[in-house]
Motif scaffolding. Sequence first.
Motif, PDB file in Angstrom:
ATOM      1  N   ASP A  16       0.843  -1.193   0.000  1.00  0.00           N
ATOM      2  CA  ASP A  16       0.000   0.000   0.000  1.00  0.00           C
ATOM      3  C   ASP A  16       0.881   1.246   0.000  1.00  0.00           C
ATOM      4  O   ASP A  16       1.900   1.308   0.696  1.00  0.00           O
ATOM      5  N   GLU A  18       0.365   5.530   0.323  1.00  0.00           N
ATOM      6  CA  GLU A  18      -0.497   6.689   0.511  1.00  0.00           C
ATOM      7  C   GLU A  18       0.180   7.874  -0.162  1.00  0.00           C
ATOM      8  O   GLU A  18       1.398   8.063  -0.028  1.00  0.00           O
ATOM      9  N   GLU A  32       3.503   7.682   2.383  1.00  0.00           N
ATOM     10  CA  GLU A  32       3.670   6.541   3.289  1.00  0.00           C
ATOM     11  C   GLU A  32       3.687   5.259   2.468  1.00  0.00           C
ATOM     12  O   GLU A  32       2.993   5.161   1.453  1.00  0.00           O
ATOM     13  N   TRP A  64      -8.726  13.500   1.545  1.00  0.00           N
ATOM     14  CA  TRP A  64      -8.176  12.220   1.130  1.00  0.00           C
ATOM     15  C   TRP A  64      -6.757  11.986   1.649  1.00  0.00           C
ATOM     16  O   TRP A  64      -6.198  10.921   1.427  1.00  0.00           O
ATOM     17  N   SER A  66      -4.271  10.817   4.278  1.00  0.00           N
ATOM     18  CA  SER A  66      -4.473   9.828   5.332  1.00  0.00           C
ATOM     19  C   SER A  66      -4.363  10.461   6.715  1.00  0.00           C
ATOM     20  O   SER A  66      -3.561  11.382   6.916  1.00  0.00           O
ATOM     21  N   SER A 158      -2.363   0.443  14.166  1.00  0.00           N
ATOM     22  CA  SER A 158      -2.591   1.607  13.316  1.00  0.00           C
ATOM     23  C   SER A 158      -4.085   1.810  13.118  1.00  0.00           C
ATOM     24  O   SER A 158      -4.907   1.232  13.841  1.00  0.00           O
ATOM     25  N   HIS A 161      -6.906   3.585   6.557  1.00  0.00           N
ATOM     26  CA  HIS A 161      -6.425   4.572   5.597  1.00  0.00           C
ATOM     27  C   HIS A 161      -4.953   4.925   5.793  1.00  0.00           C
ATOM     28  O   HIS A 161      -4.463   5.830   5.119  1.00  0.00           O
ATOM     29  N   ARG A 162      -4.273   4.218   6.710  1.00  0.00           N
ATOM     30  CA  ARG A 162      -2.818   4.316   6.789  1.00  0.00           C
ATOM     31  C   ARG A 162      -2.223   3.096   6.091  1.00  0.00           C
ATOM     32  O   ARG A 162      -2.852   2.043   5.996  1.00  0.00           O
ATOM     33  N   ALA A 163      -0.995   3.228   5.593  1.00  0.00           N
ATOM     34  CA  ALA A 163      -0.444   2.235   4.680  1.00  0.00           C
ATOM     35  C   ALA A 163      -0.339   0.838   5.296  1.00  0.00           C
ATOM     36  O   ALA A 163      -0.714  -0.150   4.662  1.00  0.00           O
ATOM     37  N   ASP A 166      -3.852  -0.738   5.868  1.00  0.00           N
ATOM     38  CA  ASP A 166      -4.505  -1.129   4.622  1.00  0.00           C
ATOM     39  C   ASP A 166      -3.828  -2.339   3.978  1.00  0.00           C
ATOM     40  O   ASP A 166      -4.497  -3.204   3.402  1.00  0.00           O
ATOM     41  N   ARG A 214     -10.306   6.658  -4.063  1.00  0.00           N
ATOM     42  CA  ARG A 214     -10.426   6.357  -2.645  1.00  0.00           C
ATOM     43  C   ARG A 214     -11.842   5.934  -2.288  1.00  0.00           C
ATOM     44  O   ARG A 214     -12.045   5.215  -1.318  1.00  0.00           O
ATOM     45  N   PHE A 218     -12.331   2.382   0.477  1.00  0.00           N
ATOM     46  CA  PHE A 218     -12.734   2.330   1.871  1.00  0.00           C
ATOM     47  C   PHE A 218     -14.226   2.140   2.052  1.00  0.00           C
ATOM     48  O   PHE A 218     -14.988   2.314   1.161  1.00  0.00           O
TER      49      PHE A 218
END
Length: 218
Positions: A16, A18, A32, A64, A66, A158, A161-163, A166, A214, A218
């Motif tokens: 992933d 970001e 990220e 959008w 993160s 975590s 929506h953080r690497a 996800d 996005r 999600f």
Amino acid sequence: MHDQPWTAVPRLVAFDLEGTGGQDREREAVLEVAVVPLDDGCPDLSGAYHSVVNPGRYIPPHRWISPGLTNDLLGLAPPLEHIRPELAARLGDAVAVGHNVRVDARLLELCCPGIRLAGLIDTLKLARFVHPHNRRLGLTALLDHYGLTEEVNELTGSVPHRALWDAVGAALLLGSLLRDIPGGADYTFAQLNTAAGLPDATGAEESRSHEDDRSQLF
């Protein structure tokens, strides 16, 4: 590789990135990264790599971006050129798994054009196959559906929506989706690639804005 069980494929990783958003076009920056190897189909956190990335410029706040990726935090992070060798070692010739992974592959190609992925496995594409009548196919909704959200929280420490969150979420989701297909848990890589693979590692479909992408994530 194609005749192997999908769980035995070497260099299968959840992945992933970001970024600042597709509205930046050729100036989109990575904020990220996370790469998590899969071992027997499960995310191996002991071998995971994760880093925040300094984009080298001020990032205006957008919905959008993160959560938690503030300019203060980004300013303390290494720039992309410092972590590019690590990404190349972990992603070069790897098969990358992600949710709407074409978005991440596009950003990787833009910012690290020398890194060539061996293939893309998209859990969003697989979810559309498994749940053809469900319109809530974002990553967080699917993880809630399969009762995986708390596991992702505990494994990553975590938030969505953080690497890292996800990437681990996509890795766990892959196995759950396959178990919903008769015989899916025993798929070969060729069968998995038919159900969830994308045609190339750069995402051949016409690009949409990152904001629109996005909505599928999600």
